[in-house]
Design an enzyme around this catalytic site. Structure first.
Site, PDB file in Angstrom:
ATOM      1  N   TRP A   1       1.098   4.548  -6.281  1.00  0.00           N
ATOM      2  CA  TRP A   1       2.341   4.005  -7.348  1.00  0.00           C
ATOM      3  C   TRP A   1       3.369   3.326  -6.397  1.00  0.00           C
ATOM      4  CZ3 TRP A   1       6.158   6.643  -5.192  1.00  0.00           C
ATOM      5  CH2 TRP A   1       6.016   7.906  -4.618  1.00  0.00           C
ATOM      6  N   ASN A   2       3.540   3.830  -4.930  1.00  0.00           N
ATOM      7  CA  ASN A   2       4.885   3.380  -4.444  1.00  0.00           C
ATOM      8  C   ASN A   2       5.081   2.099  -4.337  1.00  0.00           C
ATOM      9  OD1 ASN A   2       2.595   3.439  -2.400  1.00  0.00           O
ATOM     10  ND2 ASN A   2       4.053   4.234  -0.692  1.00  0.00           N
TER      11      ASN A   2
ATOM     12  N   LYS B   1      -8.509   0.947 -10.058  1.00  0.00           N
ATOM     13  CA  LYS B   1      -8.118   2.229 -10.667  1.00  0.00           C
ATOM     14  C   LYS B   1      -6.556   2.480 -10.090  1.00  0.00           C
ATOM     15  CE  LYS B   1      -7.109   6.786 -11.256  1.00  0.00           C
ATOM     16  NZ  LYS B   1      -5.613   6.961 -11.199  1.00  0.00           N
ATOM     17  N   HIS B   2      -5.522   2.194 -10.837  1.00  0.00           N
ATOM     18  CA  HIS B   2      -4.171   2.377 -10.266  1.00  0.00           C
ATOM     19  C   HIS B   2      -3.696   3.790 -10.468  1.00  0.00           C
ATOM     20  CE1 HIS B   2      -0.782   0.744  -8.459  1.00  0.00           C
ATOM     21  NE2 HIS B   2      -0.627  -0.555  -8.970  1.00  0.00           N
ATOM     22  N   ALA B   3      -2.677   4.125  -9.784  1.00  0.00           N
ATOM     23  CA  ALA B   3      -2.005   5.389 -10.066  1.00  0.00           C
ATOM     24  C   ALA B   3      -1.692   5.424 -11.625  1.00  0.00           C
ATOM     25  CB  ALA B   3      -0.810   5.594  -9.301  1.00  0.00           C
TER      26      ALA B   3
ATOM     27  N   CYS C   1       4.476   5.280   3.130  1.00  0.00           N
ATOM     28  CA  CYS C   1       3.866   5.942   4.402  1.00  0.00           C
ATOM     29  C   CYS C   1       4.137   5.485   5.689  1.00  0.00           C
ATOM     30  CB  CYS C   1       2.041   5.388   4.160  1.00  0.00           C
ATOM     31  SG  CYS C   1       1.471   6.139   2.550  1.00  0.00           S
TER      32      CYS C   1
ATOM     33  N   GLY D   1      -3.362   6.296  -0.260  1.00  0.00           N
ATOM     34  CA  GLY D   1      -2.856   7.364  -0.945  1.00  0.00           C
ATOM     35  C   GLY D   1      -2.713   8.534   0.030  1.00  0.00           C
ATOM     36  N   SER D   2      -2.913   9.801  -0.600  1.00  0.00           N
ATOM     37  CA  SER D   2      -2.657  11.316   0.071  1.00  0.00           C
ATOM     38  C   SER D   2      -3.867  11.388   0.843  1.00  0.00           C
ATOM     39  CB  SER D   2      -2.396  11.956  -0.930  1.00  0.00           C
ATOM     40  OG  SER D   2      -3.384  12.300  -1.697  1.00  0.00           O
TER      41      SER D   2
ATOM     42  N   GLU E   1      -6.131   4.090   3.755  1.00  0.00           N
ATOM     43  CA  GLU E   1      -5.041   4.103   4.331  1.00  0.00           C
ATOM     44  C   GLU E   1      -4.184   5.405   3.775  1.00  0.00           C
ATOM     45  OE1 GLU E   1      -1.152   4.066   4.377  1.00  0.00           O
ATOM     46  OE2 GLU E   1      -1.341   2.276   3.307  1.00  0.00           O
ATOM     47  N   LEU E   2      -4.038   6.345   4.391  1.00  0.00           N
ATOM     48  CA  LEU E   2      -3.377   7.501   4.029  1.00  0.00           C
ATOM     49  C   LEU E   2      -2.018   7.783   4.384  1.00  0.00           C
ATOM     50  CD1 LEU E   2      -6.525   9.626   4.466  1.00  0.00           C
ATOM     51  CD2 LEU E   2      -5.830   8.275   2.497  1.00  0.00           C
TER      52      LEU E   2
END
Length: 463
Positions: A130-131, A154-156, A262, A206-207, A228-229
């Site tokens: 989402w960021n 598949k978005h946030a 990030c 994401g996380s 990419e975390l």
């Protein structure tokens, strides 16, 4: 269960969307697979025409798309406009360069003719955060579609309106129906989705837990992933640096996207000889920030995206303070809320904060602080700075500030990160590969390297 769009400025629910049904999901998967059969054979010129059109759609509607981002995740409107413009840039970049990036590469062998040919894989699933609701998606979609793949997003779950708007961009640009589709669904359905034979690979930003979950699900199916975390990016400042420039960049880098990036600088490793001046300058920069309605002109820091982000950040900051750290500025959520209008009291607010004198053993040692909090550590040497910089399990980006060539080379060679920026803060650029090492992920987006992630690198040998 519905997918809710909630305004983080006020906490008010804007709209709730139904999750995609199993029947509709099957229809979209079938459409993606069918579209790929013909789309893969379209010419680069045709794909480039559509991709340039997508850039034009973005540019012509940048104010509307920016307001949608700000409404759903809270970034200041000016930065949202810039994000739409950057999304258009990446579309134009791959429209201009994809054919050259994917041209046959001749090889000299004992064959009459031998070469490497790059061909698309099929339907690629993008699990996006989402960021940066537009930029993260377009930096995946532009190279994937220009390579001849089709995309499923598949978005946030907190940015459903952005997700639907992005699908609409590609439709308006003229891409075939099925070339790019949005799937409104929860994370619990991803494992079953990637088990479908029509999904050929997946990308996630994401996380760490989300990345591990997707990689595990894809691993069971022997499907490629690009991850990419998170990042706890160091920002190293040595005495030879241009201190004023470093301080200005430090404030910009930390406050980017309300601190929710990030690659934002998070740990500031400052040589003790200049630490007092750096801390004073950074405090002045933070004090000059304007926190408030992200739709309003002149506001530089808006709300965080969700209540859970605020809660985690407050716990991390309080843990540091309880163990002896000092808040040079900020740290008090209640004090910030007291300055805001009544309708904002239920929003997701956190004050710009600088923590100094942080003792060992706090969350600041290893954890990512995903919000407007700068962690300042004093170091006695470049050796110590590099040791602390590399002491976390993450390795996304690093920024080094020095005018000494020997120090610059050491930071370039010894900082463990996917990107090292000297005398600048870390940023993504379509012309350069982007990604991390260690637990910050693997694979690359952007640049030539990015478009090569989701292709079949085929060896061709002709006698």
């Amino acid at each position: 269960m519905g997918i809710a769009s909630i305004n983080p400025t006020t906490g008010v629910t804007i709209q709730v969307f139904d999750e995609i049904s199993e029947a509709d999901l099957e229809a979209k998967l079938a459409q993606a697979a069918e579209t790929f059969l013909t789309y893969r054979h379209t010419s680069f010129d045709q794909r480039a025409e559509w991709m340039q059109a997508a850039a034009t759609v973005l540019e012509r509607n940048k104010q509307a798309y920016a307001k949608l981002m700000t409404l759903e995740m809270g970034k200041p409107l000016a930065s949202a406009v810039a994000e739409v413009e950057k999304s258009a840039w990446v579309c134009r970049f791959y429209a201009d360069h994809a054919e050259d990036f994917l041209a046959d590469v001749p090889a000299s062998t004992d064959a009459s003719r031998s070469l490497v040919r790059y061909q698309p894989l099929g339907a690629i699933l993008a699990v996006m955060p989402w960021n940066f609701p537009f930029w993260q998606v377009f930096r995946f979609a532009a190279p994937a579609l220009m390579a001849g793949n089709v995309g499923l997003l598949k978005h946030a779950s907190n940015v459903p309106q952005c997700a639907l708007a992005i699908e609409e961009v590609f439709q308006k640009a003229g891409f075939p129906t099925g070339a790019f589709q949005t799937l409104l669904m929860g994370a619990s359905r991803i494992a079953d989705l990637v088990a479908d034979d029509r999904i050929k690979a997946a990308a996630l930003t994401g996380s760490e837990p989300a990345g591990a979950s997707l990689a595990s699900a894809c691993g069971r199916q022997i499907k490629k992933t690009v991850l990419e975390l998170g990042g706890t990016d160091p920002f190293v400042v040595m005495p030879s640096a241009d201190l004023d420039e470093a301080i200005a960049a430090a404030a910009t880098a930390r406050m980017l996207n309300n601190g929710q990036s990030c690659i934002a600088a998070k740990r500031f490793l400052v040589h003790e000889a200049i630490a007092d001046a750096f801390e004073a300058g950074l405090r002045d920069k933070f004090a000059a920030l304007t926190v408030g309605d992200p739709m309003a002109e002149g506001v530089t820091v808006g709300p965080l995206a969700t209540p859970s982000i605020c809660e985690e950040l407050e716990q991390q900051v309080n843990a540091c303070l309880d163990q002896g750290a000092t808040a040079l500025i900020g740290g008090d959520v209640a004090a910030l809320k007291a300055t805001l209008p009544a309708e904002f009291q239920t929003g997701n607010w956190f004050p710009p904060t600088i923590l100094t004198q942080i003792p060992p053993g706090t969350p600041a040692d290893q954890e990512e602080f995903f919000g407007p909090v700068a962690l300042v550590f004093r170091v006695s040497s470049l050796d110590e700075a590099i040791q602390i910089a590399n002491s976390t399990p993450l390795g996304l980006g690093a920024s080094g500030w020095s005018q000494a060539p020997a120090e610059q080379e050491r930071m370039i060679n010894e900082l463990e990160a996917g990107a090292v920026f000297i005398n600048s803060f870390v940023k993504s650029d379509p012309r350069l590969p982007f990604g991390g090492i260690k637990r910050s992920g693997y694979g690359r987006e952007l640049g030539r390297e990015g478009i090569l992630e989701f292709v079949n690198t085929k060896t061709v040998w002709v006698k």
